[in-house]
Design an enzyme around this catalytic site. Structure first.
Site, short mmCIF file in Angstrom:
data_model
loop_
_atom_site.label_atom_id
_atom_site.label_comp_id
_atom_site.label_asym_id
_atom_site.label_seq_id
_atom_site.Cartn_x
_atom_site.Cartn_y
_atom_site.Cartn_z
CG HIS A 67 -0.48 0.56 2.45
ND1 HIS A 67 -0.42 1.91 2.68
CD2 HIS A 67 0.00 -0.03 3.57
CE1 HIS A 67 0.07 2.12 3.89
NE2 HIS A 67 0.34 0.97 4.45
CB CYS A 68 1.57 3.99 -1.80
SG CYS A 68 0.42 4.13 -3.18
CG HIS A 69 -1.36 9.41 -0.10
ND1 HIS A 69 -1.25 10.67 -0.62
CD2 HIS A 69 -2.33 9.49 0.84
CE1 HIS A 69 -2.11 11.48 -0.01
NE2 HIS A 69 -2.77 10.78 0.88
CB ILE A 96 -2.78 4.85 4.01
CG1 ILE A 96 -3.01 4.71 5.51
CG2 ILE A 96 -2.33 6.26 3.59
CD1 ILE A 96 -1.76 4.76 6.35
#
Length: 110
Positions: A67-69, A96
């Site tokens: 996951h990232c932003h 996220i």
């Protein structure tokens, strides 16, 4: 059987709650991680993924959810992992940001 490329945040939450052994990999930058994080995630910034394989090599045949932003960088990392011998890598769609909106509002948005 190949796992789908993407997992919705609710499906990732179910995986965490189920106790399945998998790696939740946060590929954001350290300053982003300081603002908002999922406690079970391991931070390895995107640019460091190739050089830090020893830290996730045990997951070669297990699920890795990246996951990232919002999901762009993590999709690239997931593709790189799949091309480099990690066939069970998946992207957490929405990142996220989606986690904060749909799963845990205590996680700050930025």
């Amino acid at each position: 059987e190949r796992l789908p490329l993407e997992r919705e945040v609710r499906a990732v939450k179910e995986l965490l709650d189920s106790g399945e052994s998998f790696l939740l990999l946060d590929c954001r930058e350290p300053q982003e991680y300081e603002i908002a994080k999922i406690e079970q995630a391991r931070l390895i910034p995107m640019r460091e993924i190739p050089n830090r394989e020893a830290e996730y090599a045990d997951y070669r045949d297990k699920r890795i959810v990246v996951h990232c932003h919002v999901g762009g960088r993590s999709f690239q990392v997931m593709q790189w992992l799949r091309e480099n011998g990690f066939p069970c890598a998946q992207n957490m769609s929405g990142g996220i940001s989606a986690w904060s909106h749909e799963i845990d509002p205590s996680v700050p948005t930025y």
